[in-house]
Design a protein around this motif. Structure first.
Motif, PDB file in Angstrom:
ATOM      1  N   ARG A 114       0.697  -1.290   0.049  1.00 55.22           N
ATOM      2  CA  ARG A 114       0.143   0.001  -0.075  1.00 55.22           C
ATOM      3  C   ARG A 114       0.826   1.275  -0.112  1.00 55.22           C
ATOM      4  O   ARG A 114       0.667   2.189  -0.762  1.00 55.22           O
ATOM      5  N   GLY A 115       2.154   1.189   0.515  1.00 49.50           N
ATOM      6  CA  GLY A 115       2.923   2.342   0.718  1.00 49.50           C
ATOM      7  C   GLY A 115       3.974   2.128   1.693  1.00 49.50           C
ATOM      8  O   GLY A 115       3.782   1.808   2.726  1.00 49.50           O
ATOM      9  N   TYR A 116       5.037   2.313   1.227  1.00 53.95           N
ATOM     10  CA  TYR A 116       6.414   2.289   2.130  1.00 53.95           C
ATOM     11  C   TYR A 116       7.360   3.116   1.744  1.00 53.95           C
ATOM     12  O   TYR A 116       7.725   3.364   0.654  1.00 53.95           O
ATOM     13  N   HIS A 117       7.705   4.170   2.841  1.00 53.97           N
ATOM     14  CA  HIS A 117       8.906   5.209   2.397  1.00 53.97           C
ATOM     15  C   HIS A 117       9.913   5.112   3.377  1.00 53.97           C
ATOM     16  O   HIS A 117       9.599   5.051   4.744  1.00 53.97           O
ATOM     17  N   GLU A 118      11.116   5.309   3.062  1.00 50.49           N
ATOM     18  CA  GLU A 118      12.137   5.167   3.999  1.00 50.49           C
ATOM     19  C   GLU A 118      13.197   6.128   3.580  1.00 50.49           C
ATOM     20  O   GLU A 118      13.739   6.252   2.402  1.00 50.49           O
ATOM     21  N   VAL A 119      13.728   7.078   4.825  1.00 50.12           N
ATOM     22  CA  VAL A 119      14.650   8.163   4.543  1.00 50.12           C
ATOM     23  C   VAL A 119      16.039   7.460   5.220  1.00 50.12           C
ATOM     24  O   VAL A 119      15.957   7.217   6.544  1.00 50.12           O
ATOM     25  N   ILE A 120      17.110   7.469   4.336  1.00 50.62           N
ATOM     26  CA  ILE A 120      18.256   6.858   5.107  1.00 50.62           C
ATOM     27  C   ILE A 120      19.331   8.147   5.166  1.00 50.62           C
ATOM     28  O   ILE A 120      19.661   8.719   3.934  1.00 50.62           O
ATOM     29  N   ILE A 121      19.909   8.486   6.263  1.00 48.74           N
ATOM     30  CA  ILE A 121      20.900   9.352   6.360  1.00 48.74           C
ATOM     31  C   ILE A 121      22.019   8.778   6.833  1.00 48.74           C
ATOM     32  O   ILE A 121      22.210   8.237   7.715  1.00 48.74           O
ATOM     33  N   SER A 122      23.339   9.123   6.120  1.00 46.50           N
ATOM     34  CA  SER A 122      24.476   8.401   6.746  1.00 46.50           C
ATOM     35  C   SER A 122      25.693   9.310   6.293  1.00 46.50           C
ATOM     36  O   SER A 122      25.836  10.264   5.614  1.00 46.50           O
ATOM     37  N   ASN A 123      26.651   9.564   7.337  1.00 49.68           N
ATOM     38  CA  ASN A 123      27.755  10.317   7.343  1.00 49.68           C
ATOM     39  C   ASN A 123      28.967   9.659   6.889  1.00 49.68           C
ATOM     40  O   ASN A 123      30.231   9.883   7.062  1.00 49.68           O
ATOM     41  N   GLY A 124      28.920   8.253   6.897  1.00 46.60           N
ATOM     42  CA  GLY A 124      29.975   7.568   6.479  1.00 46.60           C
ATOM     43  C   GLY A 124      30.560   6.737   7.797  1.00 46.60           C
ATOM     44  O   GLY A 124      31.193   5.754   7.704  1.00 46.60           O
ATOM     45  N   LYS A 125      29.979   7.109   8.960  1.00 51.39           N
ATOM     46  CA  LYS A 125      30.414   6.600  10.140  1.00 51.39           C
ATOM     47  C   LYS A 125      29.453   6.263  10.846  1.00 51.39           C
ATOM     48  O   LYS A 125      29.299   5.011  11.833  1.00 51.39           O
ATOM     49  N   GLU A 126      28.093   6.873  10.659  1.00 48.33           N
ATOM     50  CA  GLU A 126      26.930   6.014  11.408  1.00 48.33           C
ATOM     51  C   GLU A 126      25.686   6.393  10.532  1.00 48.33           C
ATOM     52  O   GLU A 126      25.754   7.267   9.590  1.00 48.33           O
ATOM     53  N   THR A 127      24.847   5.585  10.610  1.00 51.60           N
ATOM     54  CA  THR A 127      23.630   5.508   9.428  1.00 51.60           C
ATOM     55  C   THR A 127      22.299   5.575  10.462  1.00 51.60           C
ATOM     56  O   THR A 127      22.254   4.806  11.333  1.00 51.60           O
ATOM     57  N   LEU A 128      21.290   6.727   9.790  1.00 60.47           N
ATOM     58  CA  LEU A 128      20.145   6.677  10.442  1.00 60.47           C
ATOM     59  C   LEU A 128      19.071   6.294   9.363  1.00 60.47           C
ATOM     60  O   LEU A 128      19.394   6.589   8.098  1.00 60.47           O
ATOM     61  N   SER A 129      17.998   5.627   9.812  1.00 60.44           N
ATOM     62  CA  SER A 129      17.051   5.063   8.727  1.00 60.44           C
ATOM     63  C   SER A 129      15.462   5.405   9.566  1.00 60.44           C
ATOM     64  O   SER A 129      15.344   5.103  10.702  1.00 60.44           O
ATOM     65  N   PHE A 130      14.774   6.259   8.769  1.00 63.47           N
ATOM     66  CA  PHE A 130      13.437   6.491   9.370  1.00 63.47           C
ATOM     67  C   PHE A 130      12.471   5.654   8.204  1.00 63.47           C
ATOM     68  O   PHE A 130      12.571   6.078   6.952  1.00 63.47           O
ATOM     69  N   SER A 131      11.541   5.159   8.736  1.00 69.74           N
ATOM     70  CA  SER A 131      10.435   4.535   7.563  1.00 69.74           C
ATOM     71  C   SER A 131       9.190   4.665   8.167  1.00 69.74           C
ATOM     72  O   SER A 131       8.876   4.885   9.348  1.00 69.74           O
ATOM     73  N   HIS A 132       8.140   4.528   7.178  1.00 72.81           N
ATOM     74  CA  HIS A 132       6.916   4.604   7.384  1.00 72.81           C
ATOM     75  C   HIS A 132       6.168   3.708   6.375  1.00 72.81           C
ATOM     76  O   HIS A 132       6.374   3.709   5.140  1.00 72.81           O
ATOM     77  N   GLU A 133       5.284   2.657   6.788  1.00 69.21           N
ATOM     78  CA  GLU A 133       4.556   1.772   6.229  1.00 69.21           C
ATOM     79  C   GLU A 133       2.976   1.894   6.396  1.00 69.21           C
ATOM     80  O   GLU A 133       2.781   1.991   7.583  1.00 69.21           O
TER      81      GLU A 133
END
Length: 237
Positions: free
Chosen positions: A183-202
């Motif tokens: 139905r709908g999935y969105h994920e935003v991935i943010i990385s500086n090369g040393k650590e990564t954050l991921s925000f998702s919504h389904e």
């Protein structure tokens, strides 16, 4: 609250009709499959318009809303530049609510991703979106909205990568998947090369979009003329 519901016979129109809050009523159902096929034919009482039809109806709906002085919730997506300009013009006369995604959860995701991007200033950002195989537009309007909101001043939105061109640091890439009945999935991935954050919504139930549109209707009828969106609703501006 008396609602003019445009696109009443579509999937989302039916969800809106099923999910009405207490005190809400459908004044008229506008749809090519309904007895009222054109919004301009309705001259009865109404407090607000909710349009869940198609972006191609945006200008007609807004013209009618301005003529009658009615607040308007545009819940369709995929508006082109001309239709977006119509939103701005109408907002000079009436309160207009527009969002590429009527889910309150997407608004929370965006605010969280914005906060993370502000802290991790030099980080790279990518977006993944997944939808059912019958969805026509790609990338989704929601993914484009997220990218526009997170894009730095000198960055680009990249929607199709091929060949061997290296990734530019300030670009935001969008990857689209069309398969099955998602139905709908969105994920935003943010990385500086040393650590990564991921925000998702389904989305697990389409009714969340209907509830968002109905909440927007409650919000917009109390407002002065202007263009409003999910940020305003979440923060109750």
């Amino acid at each position: 609250m008396e609602i003019i519901l445009v696109g009443a016979c579509g999937k989302m129109g039916r969800e809106v009709a099923r999910g009405l809050f207490d005190g809400m009523h459908i004044a008229v159902s506008v749809d090519l499959r309904s007895h009222c096929k054109n919004i301009s034919d309705y001259r009865g009482e109404a407090d607000v318009i909710i349009d869940f039809s198609s972006h191609t109806a945006t200008e007609e709906t807004l013209t009618y809303a301005v003529r009658r002085g009615l607040p308007c919730v545009i819940a369709s997506t995929g508006q082109n530049s001309r239709e977006r300009a119509a939103l701005t013009r109408a907002a000079a006369h009436i309160p207009v609510f527009y969002s590429e995604n009527m889910s309150l959860g997407i608004a929370v995701l965006l605010e969280s991703a914005k906060a993370a991007a502000e802290i991790m200033r030099d980080a790279e950002i990518e977006i993944i979106e997944k939808h059912h195989s019958a969805k026509l537009d790609s990338p989704s309007g929601t993914a484009l909205m997220l990218a526009r909101e997170l894009l730095s001043e000198n960055g680009r939105i990249v929607t199709a990568r091929n060949g061997d061109e290296p990734r530019a640091g300030h670009d935001i890439g969008i990857s689209s998947v069309r398969i099955g009945n998602i139905r709908g999935y969105h994920e935003v991935i943010i990385s500086n090369g040393k650590e990564t954050l991921s925000f998702s919504h389904e989305v697990e139930d389409r009714s969340v979009f209907a509830r968002g549109a109905l909440s927007a209707a409650c919000f917009i009828i109390k407002k002065e003329k202007g263009l409003y969106g999910m940020y305003d609703l979440v923060h109750l501006k």
